[in-house]
Write an enzyme that holds these catalytic residues in place. Structure first.
Site, PDB file in Angstrom:
ATOM      1  N   LYS A 204       0.818  -1.220   0.000  1.00 25.40           N
ATOM      2  CA  LYS A 204       0.000   0.000   0.000  1.00 25.40           C
ATOM      3  C   LYS A 204       0.846   1.261   0.000  1.00 25.40           C
ATOM      4  O   LYS A 204       2.004   1.253   0.389  1.00 25.40           O
ATOM      5  CB  LYS A 204      -0.976  -0.026   1.178  1.00 25.40           C
ATOM      6  CG  LYS A 204      -2.122  -1.000   0.885  1.00 25.40           C
ATOM      7  CD  LYS A 204      -3.239  -0.957   1.880  1.00 25.40           C
ATOM      8  CE  LYS A 204      -4.335  -1.936   1.435  1.00 25.40           C
ATOM      9  NZ  LYS A 204      -5.389  -2.081   2.434  1.00 25.40           N
ATOM     10  N   ARG A 238      -3.654  -9.976   5.449  1.00 25.11           N
ATOM     11  CA  ARG A 238      -3.970 -10.075   4.020  1.00 25.11           C
ATOM     12  C   ARG A 238      -2.768  -9.552   3.234  1.00 25.11           C
ATOM     13  O   ARG A 238      -2.377  -8.405   3.418  1.00 25.11           O
ATOM     14  CB  ARG A 238      -5.222  -9.244   3.718  1.00 25.11           C
ATOM     15  CG  ARG A 238      -5.666  -9.265   2.263  1.00 25.11           C
ATOM     16  CD  ARG A 238      -6.911  -8.379   2.085  1.00 25.11           C
ATOM     17  NE  ARG A 238      -7.376  -8.375   0.704  1.00 25.11           N
ATOM     18  CZ  ARG A 238      -6.911  -7.570  -0.234  1.00 25.11           C
ATOM     19  NH1 ARG A 238      -5.962  -6.693   0.046  1.00 25.11           N
ATOM     20  NH2 ARG A 238      -7.402  -7.632  -1.462  1.00 25.11           N
TER      21      ARG A 238
HETATM   22  C1  YH5 Z   1      -7.829  -4.467   3.213  1.00 21.13           C
HETATM   23  O1  YH5 Z   1      -6.974  -3.724   3.688  1.00 21.13           O
HETATM   24  N1  YH5 Z   1      -7.533  -3.957   0.733  1.00 21.13           N
HETATM   25  S1  YH5 Z   1      -7.925  -3.955  -1.960  1.00 21.13           S
HETATM   26  C2  YH5 Z   1      -3.590  -0.094  -3.060  1.00 21.13           C
HETATM   27  C3  YH5 Z   1      -2.284  -0.499  -3.212  1.00 21.13           C
HETATM   28  C4  YH5 Z   1      -1.941  -1.809  -2.916  1.00 21.13           C
HETATM   29  C5  YH5 Z   1      -2.892  -2.698  -2.464  1.00 21.13           C
HETATM   30  C6  YH5 Z   1      -0.424   0.055  -4.548  1.00 21.13           C
HETATM   31  N2  YH5 Z   1      -9.168  -5.293   0.030  1.00 21.13           N
HETATM   32  C7  YH5 Z   1      -8.097  -4.561   1.813  1.00 21.13           C
HETATM   33  O2  YH5 Z   1      -4.951  -4.338  -1.474  1.00 21.13           O
HETATM   34  N3  YH5 Z   1      -9.845  -6.158   2.197  1.00 21.13           N
HETATM   35  C8  YH5 Z   1      -8.216  -4.412  -0.318  1.00 21.13           C
HETATM   36  O3  YH5 Z   1      -1.381   0.420  -3.643  1.00 21.13           O
HETATM   37  C9  YH5 Z   1      -9.098  -5.394   1.376  1.00 21.13           C
HETATM   38  N4  YH5 Z   1      -8.619  -5.239   4.012  1.00 21.13           N
HETATM   39  C10 YH5 Z   1      -9.591  -6.063   3.522  1.00 21.13           C
HETATM   40  N5  YH5 Z   1     -10.308  -6.787   4.385  1.00 21.13           N
HETATM   41  C11 YH5 Z   1      -6.641  -2.726  -1.847  1.00 21.13           C
HETATM   42  C12 YH5 Z   1      -5.249  -3.222  -1.845  1.00 21.13           C
HETATM   43  C13 YH5 Z   1      -4.211  -2.282  -2.321  1.00 21.13           C
HETATM   44  C14 YH5 Z   1      -4.545  -0.982  -2.636  1.00 21.13           C
END
Ligand code: YH5
Length: 260
Positions: A204, A238
């Site tokens: 993130k 996760r």
């Molecule tokens: C979460 O925290 N996150 S989708 C932006 C990024 C990298 C990754 C490059 N679904 C979560 O993973 N479900 C997502 O920047 C989730 N908790 C739960 N329960 C977003 C994601 C991400 C977004």
């Protein structure tokens, strides 16, 4: 919890044979690396991402969930906010609903209750397209706890018992870097909810802000953040980066098991 994104790349829109096979291989690799839950998602919820139509999301996730359910032992979770996707995923063999909208989409509470599946309720301020514009809180930890407590109450009202719920503070979802760091530092305070805590930090932008690295270079930062979260009470991590995270968690758990 290993992340399995079924979203379009330059070759396909998901759903075709090749992308299903690739998804299965990726899921099997994550299980071999230590994942005990596979989280299947067909819609990007990254900041600025456009919504996906319901039928398209079902086309992407259902064939993968069906195939995975017969090929792996690990429970499959579905990362969705749409009631009809929840229903279809449950029919295809999903064991957990992971909803970044915490069942606030009209109809989602009732459908989630009908499936009888456990649900992860995540906190998000605003909606993905605009959530990073002006996040504001009186006290980010207190506000997140109050929101999650209200969603737990809404679930109980429609007949989803507490023992079927998990909670997640939603790192990066309508939060500045300072908000995210405060939530991680004070994660233990979410224990007042008395529910298992799921956290997603991997790759993130908060990790990018702290390290100056692009998405591919954020694995060490994500592993550090995951370990801190575990030390502060997280039950499920996760992650995209299962092998590295699972090694760190083994070290943490071995030390935590020693009587002092
Ligand atoms: C979460 O925290 N996150 S989708 C932006 C990024 C990298 C990754 C490059 N679904 C979560 O993973 N479900 C997502 O920047 C989730 N908790 C739960 N329960 C977003 C994601 C991400 C977004």
């Amino acid at each position: 919890m290993g992340i399995l994104n079924i979203t379009p790349d330059s070759f396909s829109d998901g759903g075709d044979f090749v992308s299903i096979e690739r998804a299965l291989e990726h899921a099997e690799r994550m299980v071999a690396e230590g994942a005990t839950i596979i989280d299947v998602g067909g819609e990007s919820t990254r900041p600025g991402a456009e919504p996906v139509a319901e039928a398209l999301e079902i086309e992407r996730v259902v064939p993968v969930i069906e195939a995975l359910a017969s090929r792996i032992e690990a429970p499959i979770s579905v990362d969705t906010s749409k009631p009809e996707v929840m229903r279809a995923a449950a029919g295809a063999g999903a064991s957990l609903i992971n909803d970044v909208y915490a069942l606030r989409v009209p109809g989602a509470l009732d459908v989630a209750a009908e499936t009888g599946l456990p649900v992860c309720l995540m906190h998000m301020q605003g909606e993905p397209r605009r959530m990073q514009q002006q996040p504001q809180y009186a006290d980010v930890v207190a506000d997140v706890i109050a929101f999650l407590a209200a969603r737990v109450a809404a679930c109980e009202q429609v007949g989803i018992p507490r023992h079927r719920l998990l909670v997640d503070p939603g790192f990066g979802f309508g939060k500045t870097l300072a908000h995210n760091l405060t939530l991680l530092a004070r994660l233990e305070q979410l224990a007042v909810l008395e529910l298992p805590l799921l956290v997603g930090l991997s790759r993130k932008s908060m990790l990018g802000a702290l390290t100056g690295r692009d998405v591919r270079g954020r694995v060490p930062a994500g592993v550090a953040a995951a370990t801190l979260a575990l030390a502060r009470g997280a039950a499920i991590i996760r992650t995209h980066d299962v092998a590295a995270t699972s090694d760190a968690l083994r070290v943490y758990l071995a030390v935590a098991a020693i009587e002092c």
